[in-house]
Scaffold this motif. Structure first.
Motif, PDB file in Angstrom:
ATOM      1  N   VAL A  47      13.221  10.790   4.471  1.00  0.00           N
ATOM      2  CA  VAL A  47      12.747  11.603   5.591  1.00  0.00           C
ATOM      3  C   VAL A  47      13.051  10.946   6.940  1.00  0.00           C
ATOM      4  CG1 VAL A  47      10.720  12.724   6.634  1.00  0.00           C
ATOM      5  CG2 VAL A  47      10.942  12.635   4.148  1.00  0.00           C
ATOM      6  N   ARG A  52      10.589   0.590   3.031  1.00  0.00           N
ATOM      7  CA  ARG A  52       9.468   0.519   2.086  1.00  0.00           C
ATOM      8  C   ARG A  52       9.707  -0.591   1.076  1.00  0.00           C
ATOM      9  NH1 ARG A  52       6.798   5.666   2.015  1.00  0.00           N
ATOM     10  NH2 ARG A  52       6.615   6.157   4.223  1.00  0.00           N
ATOM     11  N   ASP A  63       7.102   4.240  -4.533  1.00  0.00           N
ATOM     12  CA  ASP A  63       7.642   3.670  -3.308  1.00  0.00           C
ATOM     13  C   ASP A  63       8.651   2.563  -3.598  1.00  0.00           C
ATOM     14  OD1 ASP A  63       7.508   4.265  -0.621  1.00  0.00           O
ATOM     15  OD2 ASP A  63       5.341   4.048  -0.576  1.00  0.00           O
TER      16      ASP A  63
ATOM     17  N   TRP B 126      -0.114   1.614   6.715  1.00  0.00           N
ATOM     18  CA  TRP B 126      -0.220   1.301   5.270  1.00  0.00           C
ATOM     19  C   TRP B 126       1.086   1.499   4.521  1.00  0.00           C
ATOM     20  CZ3 TRP B 126      -2.044   4.860   0.865  1.00  0.00           C
ATOM     21  CH2 TRP B 126      -1.659   6.178   1.086  1.00  0.00           C
ATOM     22  N   THR B 127       2.104   2.092   5.180  1.00  0.00           N
ATOM     23  CA  THR B 127       3.392   2.278   4.508  1.00  0.00           C
ATOM     24  C   THR B 127       4.328   1.092   4.729  1.00  0.00           C
ATOM     25  OG1 THR B 127       4.158   3.492   6.446  1.00  0.00           O
ATOM     26  CG2 THR B 127       3.337   4.803   4.606  1.00  0.00           C
ATOM     27  N   VAL B 377       0.267   8.276   8.689  1.00  0.00           N
ATOM     28  CA  VAL B 377       0.966   8.956   7.601  1.00  0.00           C
ATOM     29  C   VAL B 377       0.011   9.054   6.413  1.00  0.00           C
ATOM     30  CG1 VAL B 377       2.812   8.720   5.892  1.00  0.00           C
ATOM     31  CG2 VAL B 377       3.272   8.252   8.305  1.00  0.00           C
ATOM     32  N   ARG B 380       2.878   9.565   1.727  1.00  0.00           N
ATOM     33  CA  ARG B 380       3.874   8.503   1.872  1.00  0.00           C
ATOM     34  C   ARG B 380       5.285   9.009   1.562  1.00  0.00           C
ATOM     35  NH1 ARG B 380       1.485   3.266   1.442  1.00  0.00           N
ATOM     36  NH2 ARG B 380       3.512   2.482   0.778  1.00  0.00           N
ATOM     37  N   GLU B 383       6.139  11.851   4.248  1.00  0.00           N
ATOM     38  CA  GLU B 383       5.771  11.344   5.576  1.00  0.00           C
ATOM     39  C   GLU B 383       5.083  12.402   6.434  1.00  0.00           C
ATOM     40  OE1 GLU B 383       8.569   8.270   7.150  1.00  0.00           O
ATOM     41  OE2 GLU B 383       9.795   8.938   5.483  1.00  0.00           O
TER      42      GLU B 383
END
Lengths: 101, 463
Positions: A47, A52, A63, B126-127, B377, B380, B383
């Motif tokens: 996106v 990550r 993730d 937190w991402t 966000v 995750r 987004e």
């Protein structure tokens, strides 16, 4: 970010991490290898391109998706290292079969 | 792997192991499907392989898992490691990925023992790489002997935070800060539950021992912390928070958070089992009876996947479900089932005395769950921010699933596992409603990844 305490079995395997050969302890996950080998991120998001890294370590957050042996979208925390395994950071949505990054 | 078993157990944690062991020992043909390479679940992960030193550092409660795994190995239950389940339906057809192949197998009775996952609580930053769950830290420790290299900041509210801090302290990890976000009011709310909790005093004693030993080791616990934020350019560089009316910043490359655990319900959701919202545990769980039977005939649940009661209760619930399935398979009589169940029911009742206290003490405040900062966000994968979710509610989408269709939150690879709860809380909060009336995202198969090649080959083989 992580280091291994000095208790691990001596048995190791060699994997390719982003093109570099790394000796790692057998029986560990790709995510654990990435975190102990000092990778600061393991994928970018499709996106926004944000970086990550492994997050939940138990297969629920998706993730830690990486390209493993040419196949993208693999959960690094659910994949165990094998001799000669090729592990790469995944950019965005990853590859379609037959494409190279 | 056979095409049919009398009993299939999904999940190799304490509940699954207990159920499979007791059923196989009473003569039921039973297979256990485990995503992991060895039995133990997350709580006893790698307990067979963990070297002596590592097991010692992790503590006695971890080592307890050894006998459970030994008993399972000694039983006639068939074990399938590295096996994921991507579907379960009302006909008790189970979609399985095993050794690179996909197949559908069936069973008379199915136990879904999917366990718990960390409660995802979104906060700003937190991402970022370097932010993880406390549970992630434990998994890395148990399965790989991996511990933070340059120290760690721990933050949140819940017993696991304390346990991880203690384990890290013993392993020589520098704990840069321990930020307890439990609100003051919780201590008062939990007081009426204390007398009952004293009946399970071993948990309270353990908590106090961990706290004392951390203090002796010089680890200071900062209480009543709020406004947690993670900051950095492409990776975590610092953690910001409020404590005693002042803003603080700590430089760190690793932050681990914990806000309790919730049942992992994606498989029971996808199977179509009825789910309920539990206000005390702040989570959805599959509805079930005293033996673990769900709203679908032949499908059972046990352990933290059925509601959060911890590892020991999970084991007892596993035995009870295993007994009921053995009875249903005709392997034990009703009398034998009831007789054998007594000891497990008693132990389970005793073990659960601690729960009301823990649930009140570590109740996560609504303002944290409903993500106040609109720039944070929440989803995750796609987004999507809290602000976008509130905007969707303002536009008339008053239900989580509607917000999902409208914004795409919950439509990424994790299928909403990381945002379903937060979305429900935000939607309830924005609409001035209670979260209990919100719907959880509908889970759909495949619940775990399944590629088209595997799917196509399955069709060809079954033709």
């Amino acid at each position: 970010m992580f280091k291994q305490i000095n208790d691990s079995r001596a048995e190791t395997v060699t994997v390719q991490l982003n093109g570099n050969e790394v000796r790692v302890v057998a029986g560990t996950t790709v995510a654990a290898v990435a975190l102990t080998a000092g990778l600061s991120f393991t994928r970018t998001t499709p996106v926004s391109g944000a970086r990550r890294a492994p997050f939940c370590m138990m297969g629920v957050c998706y993730d830690c998706l990486m390209i493993i042996d040419g196949q993208s979208g693999q959960r690094a925390c659910m994949t165990y290292v094998k001799e000669g395994m090729r592990i790469e950071c995944q950019q965005g949505a990853g590859l379609i079969p037959g494409e190279s990054q | 792997m056979n095409n049919h078993y009398q009993m299939l157990v999904i999940g190799g944690g304490p509940a699954g192991l207990a159920a499979a062991t007791i059923a196989a020992n009473s003569g039921v043909s039973c297979a256990l499907l485990d995503e992991q390479p060895a039995p133990g679940g997350q709580i006893y992960r790698a307990v067979e392989q963990a070297p002596e030193l590592r097991a010692q550092l992790l503590g006695a409660d971890y080592q307890r898992g050894k006998s459970l795994v030994e008993n399972f190995r000694a039983s006639r239950a068939v074990y399938f490691p590295n096996t994921s389940v991507w579907s379960v339906n009302e006909q008790r057809e189970v979609g399985v990925n095993y050794q690179g192949d996909s197949r559908i197998i069936t069973a008379d009775h199915i136990l879904i023992a999917s366990g718990a996952m960390e409660r995802p609580v979104p906060f700003t930053g937190w991402t970022l790489p370097g932010v993880m769950y406390a549970g992630s830290g434990q998994i890395l420790f148990k399965s790989a002997g991996a511990i933070p290299e340059k120290g760690v900041v721990l933050a949140g509210s819940g017993p696991l935070l304390l346990l991880l801090a203690w384990q890290y302290m013993r392993a020589g990890v520098k704990i840069k800060a321990m930020l307890d976000m439990t609100p003051l009011g919780n201590r008062i709310m939990a007081l009426p539950e204390l007398p009952r909790a004293l009946l399970a005093y071993q948990y309270l004693t353990k908590g106090m021992t961990l706290q004392r030993e951390l203090k002796q080791a010089g680890v200071e616990i900062k209480n009543l912390v709020s406004d947690l934020r993670a900051e950095g350019d492409g990776q975590l560089e610092r953690v910001c928070y409020r404590h005693r009316g002042r803003e603080h910043t700590i430089e760190t490359d690793l932050l681990m958070t914990h806000f309790g655990v919730i049942p992992h319900v994606w498989l029971t959701q996808a199977a179509g089992c009825r789910h309920l919202w539990n206000e005390s545990q702040q989570c959805w769980h599959p509805q079930h009876d005293e033996w673990g039977a769900t709203s679908i005939e032949g499908i059972f649940v046990a352990g933290d996947g059925a509601g959060i009661f911890g590892a020991k209760s999970a084991e007892y619930a596993g035995y009870l479900a295993g007994l009921q399935m053995s009875y249903a398979a005709g392997a034990v009589t009703r009398g034998e089932r009831n007789q054998q169940a007594i000891v497990y029911r008693k132990a389970m009742k005793r073990d659960r005395h601690i729960r009301p206290f823990l649930e009140s003490y570590f109740h996560i405040p609504r303002e944290i769950l409903a993500v106040q900062n609109n720039d944070t966000v929440v989803c995750r994968c796609e987004e999507i921010t809290a602000g976008q979710i509130r905007e969707a509610v303002a536009n008339g989408h008053q239900d989580s699933n509607q917000v999902k269709y409208f914004t795409r939150c919950g439509m990424g690879p994790c299928q909403g596992r990381q945002c379903a709860q937060a979305v429900a809380h935000i939607v309830a909060d924005a609409g001035g409603k209670s979260v209990s009336g919100q719907s959880c995202f509908r889970g759909r198969p495949p619940v775990t990844p399944l590629n088209l090649e595997q799917l196509a080959q399955m069709k060809r083989r079954q033709r």
